[in-house]
Every structure is written in structure tokens, then in C-alpha cells.
Design an enzyme around this catalytic site. Structure first.
Site, PDB file in Angstrom:
ATOM      1  N   ASN A  83       9.135 -83.012  11.330  1.00 15.44           N
ATOM      2  CA  ASN A  83       9.805 -82.605  10.225  1.00 15.44           C
ATOM      3  C   ASN A  83       9.739 -81.170  10.738  1.00 15.44           C
ATOM      4  O   ASN A  83       9.105 -80.519  11.755  1.00 15.44           O
ATOM      5  CB  ASN A  83       9.309 -82.892   8.972  1.00 15.44           C
ATOM      6  CG  ASN A  83       7.664 -82.692   8.879  1.00 15.44           C
ATOM      7  OD1 ASN A  83       7.442 -81.445   8.880  1.00 15.44           O
ATOM      8  ND2 ASN A  83       7.024 -83.578   8.469  1.00 15.44           N
ATOM      9  N   LYS A 119       8.264 -95.050  28.678  1.00 14.83           N
ATOM     10  CA  LYS A 119       9.648 -94.091  28.167  1.00 14.83           C
ATOM     11  C   LYS A 119      10.618 -95.294  28.113  1.00 14.83           C
ATOM     12  O   LYS A 119      11.119 -95.968  29.154  1.00 14.83           O
ATOM     13  CB  LYS A 119       9.901 -93.314  28.931  1.00 14.83           C
ATOM     14  CG  LYS A 119      11.129 -92.540  28.524  1.00 14.83           C
ATOM     15  CD  LYS A 119      11.439 -91.334  29.699  1.00 14.83           C
ATOM     16  CE  LYS A 119      12.925 -90.710  29.352  1.00 14.83           C
ATOM     17  NZ  LYS A 119      13.287 -89.589  30.283  1.00 14.83           N
ATOM     18  N   PHE A 122       1.729 -80.556  -2.819  1.00 16.23           N
ATOM     19  CA  PHE A 122       2.786 -79.579  -2.716  1.00 16.23           C
ATOM     20  C   PHE A 122       4.019 -80.574  -2.945  1.00 16.23           C
ATOM     21  O   PHE A 122       4.121 -81.780  -2.380  1.00 16.23           O
ATOM     22  CB  PHE A 122       2.908 -79.058  -1.486  1.00 16.23           C
ATOM     23  CG  PHE A 122       2.295 -77.550  -1.169  1.00 16.23           C
ATOM     24  CD1 PHE A 122       2.919 -76.599  -1.231  1.00 16.23           C
ATOM     25  CD2 PHE A 122       1.095 -77.595  -1.422  1.00 16.23           C
ATOM     26  CE1 PHE A 122       2.372 -75.281  -1.312  1.00 16.23           C
ATOM     27  CE2 PHE A 122       0.427 -76.349  -1.464  1.00 16.23           C
ATOM     28  CZ  PHE A 122       0.804 -75.336  -1.286  1.00 16.23           C
ATOM     29  N   LYS A 137       5.096 -86.448  -9.316  1.00 21.74           N
ATOM     30  CA  LYS A 137       4.138 -86.408  -7.938  1.00 21.74           C
ATOM     31  C   LYS A 137       2.798 -86.166  -8.711  1.00 21.74           C
ATOM     32  O   LYS A 137       1.824 -86.654  -8.619  1.00 21.74           O
ATOM     33  CB  LYS A 137       4.461 -85.787  -7.142  1.00 21.74           C
ATOM     34  CG  LYS A 137       3.277 -85.500  -6.069  1.00 21.74           C
ATOM     35  CD  LYS A 137       3.713 -84.483  -4.756  1.00 21.74           C
ATOM     36  CE  LYS A 137       4.583 -85.177  -3.762  1.00 21.74           C
ATOM     37  NZ  LYS A 137       4.712 -84.427  -2.549  1.00 21.74           N
ATOM     38  N   LYS A 158       0.215 -89.245  -8.641  1.00 22.43           N
ATOM     39  CA  LYS A 158      -1.092 -89.175  -7.636  1.00 22.43           C
ATOM     40  C   LYS A 158      -2.283 -88.585  -8.227  1.00 22.43           C
ATOM     41  O   LYS A 158      -3.142 -88.054  -7.581  1.00 22.43           O
ATOM     42  CB  LYS A 158      -0.319 -88.401  -6.393  1.00 22.43           C
ATOM     43  CG  LYS A 158       1.048 -89.000  -5.773  1.00 22.43           C
ATOM     44  CD  LYS A 158       1.157 -88.496  -4.525  1.00 22.43           C
ATOM     45  CE  LYS A 158       2.675 -89.404  -4.013  1.00 22.43           C
ATOM     46  NZ  LYS A 158       3.077 -88.836  -2.609  1.00 22.43           N
TER      47      LYS A 158
END
Length: 405
Positions: free
Chosen positions: A211, A290, A325, A339, A343
Site C-alpha cells: 500500500n 517467478k 489508526f 474500530k 478492537k
């Protein structure tokens, strides 16, 4: 210099001792602090705003409804900006209003809006200072966490001799320095665990999923935690950032490697800040060689990774502060609060990555801090270093509360 670059809001209420507040503003500026001054109407009867503007090199706030920037509510903006608020001189009236939760001018409104620590320096007639109502109000404020700088004894402007003189600027300056020394080193002996950056989930020896996380927010938190005296462990995904001073860095690549590194050290941590953008999914099959390009389309089957933050929430010891976050592109508050609850977090730091200055790879951020107690703090656009300081100050408060409990 202890006060260099510290953001200090000086609230000046009405009394002859206002002239001492002018001296304090000058000394704070000379110490390298960034000073903003707010005055009541009564204070302006003794000293003009221009005096404080000249001494602080900043605009002086005097009117709740004087909104110069339509994008911001002035008293909320300055309340969030301050690292510490000083009320000097603090009259019996201003102390009474604060103790009663009254907000009828810019100073009283800002004092109720700020989450920064507040130091109160009373100044009044000796009989006023000894009055049961004033004593009662000061006790209320003390129990709410406000700190007081004791007034001096001697000849008062009203002609009486006794206790009630505003502490000298040098004394107030010393108290402010002492506060920052205590607060900045509160994490001395504490262990802080920070995660930062992305993870890479391999498909084959060449390809991987990842990301856009740069790791800058997590690295800023680790740096500031170390400067506050903490023993800091930074578990970093693949990023091109220098290790902050006095920080132990552990480099990992995949979500599983980060999970193992975090779990190994989580139980001994006083504060955990999980700022890393860990992959939620990884390829179900990882090829040893690969994969060659084919003429047909190629599909990759994905499987869930272990939810590190949820695991930490389940295992969290009673005295530990756990912060997560939430980087979202829509319905930010809804997802952040979800969240926070699911959590078992003490605080979640949420941002809208579509906002300019709040996305990945930039040096700034715009966050809203949602706490377990139901409160929230909106942080305007500012550097990730300043954001990190604010997050850690709130972490310190929560850690103190857990220690007292």
C-alpha cells in the site's frame, strides 16, 4: 531552551496585575516559545492588546465573534493549538466562571474547549482570596486537574497587606518550565511500542502486494516518544526513513512478520501505537519461482491476515494504553468508532485520506482523535511531528488515569 517552539496560550483577565502578564509574555517570547495572548474586556481596561501583540509577535484574541478565517472557529482553533494554557492574572471572577463551567466570553469559552493542561495564577484582594466561595472554586478546579501558581504576600494595589499578589513573571516562567520538564519526561522508564509503514505480501520472488503508507506518522511518534524519555521499539515495514535517535528499530516485511514482532513485545509495553498500514489480505499461494507472463488473465486468490490490533485489544493488560489508526476515504467517524469498540482501543486516530495534506507520503496530517470515554479532539492541518506530540500527550493522560485507577 526548555520552552523553544512550545505553543503557549496566555489568557489575561482583568486586574491591576495585567502589567506583570505583559512582562511574562515578553519573557516567554525571549525563551523561544510561540505565544498567543487572549484578553477579557476587563483586562483591556488596564493594558491595550497592542502591547501584547508587540511583545508576543502574534495577533491578540479579544472577541469570540471576530472570526477572521471563515474556515476555522477561532476559539476552538487556538484551544486545540495550545500545548499549555496560562491564566495570569486569574481573577476571582474568572476562577468562579471556570469552576462553574460558564462560557460567556472568549477566554472562558476557550478554557472550556481546550484539552491542554491549564496553569492558573490567581491575583486579587486578600479577603477575596480567603473567601470561602473562592476557596471552594479553587478546590473544584484542583480536583479537575487544574494547577495553581500560588500568589505572593505583601502590599496589594488596594492598600491591604496579605496574600493575593500575582506571582512574579520569573516565578510563573519557572512553573511553566517545570511543567514541560515533568511532562516531556513523563515517559521516563516507560516502554512504548510503535508500528509504522506498509507491509509487503509476496506473490513470487518478484511481485508483491503493498500500500501507499510512507511510515512518516509512525516514525514521528517514535521520535517524540523517545524525546519524552521512553524506551521505544519501532517495528517498521519497508520504508526509506532514517531511524530516529534513541529508538530500537526492527525491520519486517510481511504482515505475519509484523504480527510476530509485535506480539513478542506487546505484554511488556506501557503504550502501543499501531500506526502501520498492515495488509488485510495476502496471496493464498506464494510461488517459489517467478511466474511467467501468460496470454490469458491471471487471478490471485487472497486470504485474511491476522488482525494484529484486534489481537492486541483482546490481550491488553489493564494498565496498558492501546492506540490505533483509521485511514478512511468515506464515513470516517462511523468506521473509526467501530474500530475503537471492536478492537478494544483506548483511542483511535482517524483521518480522511482524500483531504489535501492528510494522505500518504506527505509531512502533514489532519486527524480526529476518538477516545474510549466518548470524547473526541479535532486536530487541524499541521506537521506530523506536532500531531505526534498531541497523540503522546493524550496517551500520557490516559496512562496516568490508568495508573491512578
Amino acid at each position: 531552551m526548555v520552552l523553544k517552539n512550545k505553543r503557549i496560550l496566555l489568557c489575561v483577565t482583568g486586574g491591576i496585575a495585567v502589567f506583570k502578564a505583559a512582562g511574562l509574555a515578553s519573557k516567554l517570547y525571549q525563551e523561544g516559545a510561540e505565544v498567543k495572548v487572549m484578553m477579557t474586556d476587563s483586562a483591556r481596561e488596564f493594558v491595550t492588546p497592542l502591547t501584547f501583540q508587540t511583545l508576543s509577535r502574534n495577533t491578540v484574541y479579544i472577541d469570540t465573534f471576530d472570526e477572521k478565517d471563515p474556515a476555522r472557529v477561532a476559539h476552538i482553533d487556538v484551544a486545540d493549538w495550545a500545548e499549555i494554557v496560562i491564566v495570569a492574572p486569574a481573577t476571582a471572577n474568572s476562577i468562579g466562571k471556570l469552576a462553574s463551567g460558564i462560557a460567556d466570553d472568549m477566554v472562558s469559552t476557550t478554557l472550556l474547549a481546550t484539552t491542554a493542561p491549564v496553569l492558573i495564577a490567581p491575583a486579587m484582594n486578600v479577603h477575596m482570596y480567603e473567601h470561602p466561595a473562592v476557596n471552594r472554586n479553587m478546590k473544584i478546579l484542583a480536583s479537575d486537574g487544574y494547577r495553581f501558581i500560588e500568589p505572593g504576600e505583601g502590599l496589594l494595589a488596594c492598600g491591604y497587606v496579605g496574600k493575593g499578589r500575582l506571582a512574579e513573571p520569573e516565578e510563573i516562567l519557572s512553573a511553566i518550565k517545570q511543567f514541560f520538564l515533568e511532562d516531556d519526561r513523563f515517559l521516563e522508564g516507560k516502554k512504548v511500542l510503535v508500528t509504522a509503514g506498509p507491509t509487503r505480501e509476496a506473490v513470487d520472488p518478484v511481485r508483491y502486494f503493498t500500500n501507499h503508507s510512507s511510515g512518516k506518522m509512525g516514525f514521528a511518534i517514535a521520535e517524540q516518544a523517545a524525546s519524552m524519555g521512553a524506551e521505544v521499539t519501532l517495528i517498521a515495514g519497508p520504508v526509506n526513513l532514517e531511524t530516529p535517535p534513541d529508538v530500537e528499530r526492527i525491520d519486517v516485511s510481511s504482515a505475519h512478520e509484523m504480527y510476530e514482532a509485535v506480539i513478542k513485545r506487546s505484554a511488556e509495553s506501557d503504550i502501543i501505537v499501531k500506526a502501520a498500514a498492515v495488509a488485510d489480505y495476502r496471496p493464498k499461494t506464494v510461488y517459489g519461482q517467478k511466474l511467467k507472463k501468460q496470454n490469458e488473465e491471471w487471478s490471485v486468490e487472497m486470504e485474511r491476515t491476522i488482525d494484529i490490533l484486534k489481537t492486541l485489544g483482546k490481550r491488553k493488560p489493564s494498565g496498558q494504553v492501546l492506540i490505533g489508526f483509521a485511514a478512511e476515504s468515506e464515513r470516517v467517524e462511523e468506521f473509526a468508532l467501530g474500530k475503537l469498540e471492536k478492537k478494544n482501543l483506548d483511542m483511535v486516530c482517524a483521518n480522511n485520506i482524500t483531504q489535501e495534506g492528510a494522505g500518504f507520503s506527505v509531512d502533514s496530517n489532519i486527524l480526529t482523535l476518538y477516545k474510549k470515554d466518548g470524547s473526541k479532539i479535532e486536530l487541524p492541518l499541521q506537521s506530523k511531528k506536532d500531531v505526534a506530540i498531541k497523540i503522546l500527550h493524550d496517551a500520557v493522560k490516559m496512562l496516568k488515569e490508568k495508573t491512578v485507577t
